[in-house]
Enzyme design. Sequence first.
Site, mmCIF file in Angstrom:
data_model
loop_
_atom_site.group_PDB
_atom_site.id
_atom_site.type_symbol
_atom_site.label_atom_id
_atom_site.label_comp_id
_atom_site.label_asym_id
_atom_site.label_seq_id
_atom_site.Cartn_x
_atom_site.Cartn_y
_atom_site.Cartn_z
ATOM 1 C CG HIS A 94 8.647 2.437 -5.871
ATOM 2 N ND1 HIS A 94 8.635 1.101 -5.540
ATOM 3 C CD2 HIS A 94 7.692 3.027 -5.128
ATOM 4 C CE1 HIS A 94 7.715 0.889 -4.620
ATOM 5 N NE2 HIS A 94 7.121 2.040 -4.358
ATOM 6 C CB THR A 128 -4.779 -5.434 -3.982
ATOM 7 O OG1 THR A 128 -5.527 -6.497 -3.388
ATOM 8 C CG2 THR A 128 -4.146 -4.574 -2.892
#
Length: 194
Positions: free
Chosen positions: A108, A172
């Site tokens: 998204h 990350t």
Amino acid sequence: MNVSELHEITGDWDYLTLPPNVQVGEHCWLERKESFNRFRSQQSPGLILGDRVQVYTWTTFNVEPSGVVRVGHDSILVGATFMCQNQIIIGDRVVVSYSVTIADSDFHPINPDDRKQDAIANSPFGDRSQRPAIISRPVGIEDDVWIGIGAIILKGVHIGRGAQIGAGSVITADVPAGATVAGNPATLITGEVS
């Protein structure tokens, strides 16, 4: 439960019923046929499992039409979720524990205005051709990596050979070969930053 249903949850089922773009190496063991319910890759091949790969209960291959997942020889997937839009590559002898998520995309938009446009485009009467661009970056995990329970590996991450990822860690950024990382976001516990 009939015999056929029992076989589908004990690894004793016909692997030839997998989609034709799934390549299974010699002596692989796939505990549940259900692991492939969300496999939608249209790539050829869309999933490659090396020799002697073991895929245990709760592992899920959620692979989009454009996605490709490769898992090296002698790797063990205890209960990982692969969320792949582009590419996830796992090396040889990698152990991926329970409830680990490996995602090469957010699936998204991050920008709030784009998120609203995406929600409208994805609504029941929306026009999916109006979806904003979704960012995807390949994930690479080298040989002999150990990934602990509940870790999350995010898009664009490269994990070096022999690294250890602590339980519950959120990865990350790249992890150097031989390093041990843990935490949210993960930080170096041992090893050297390259």
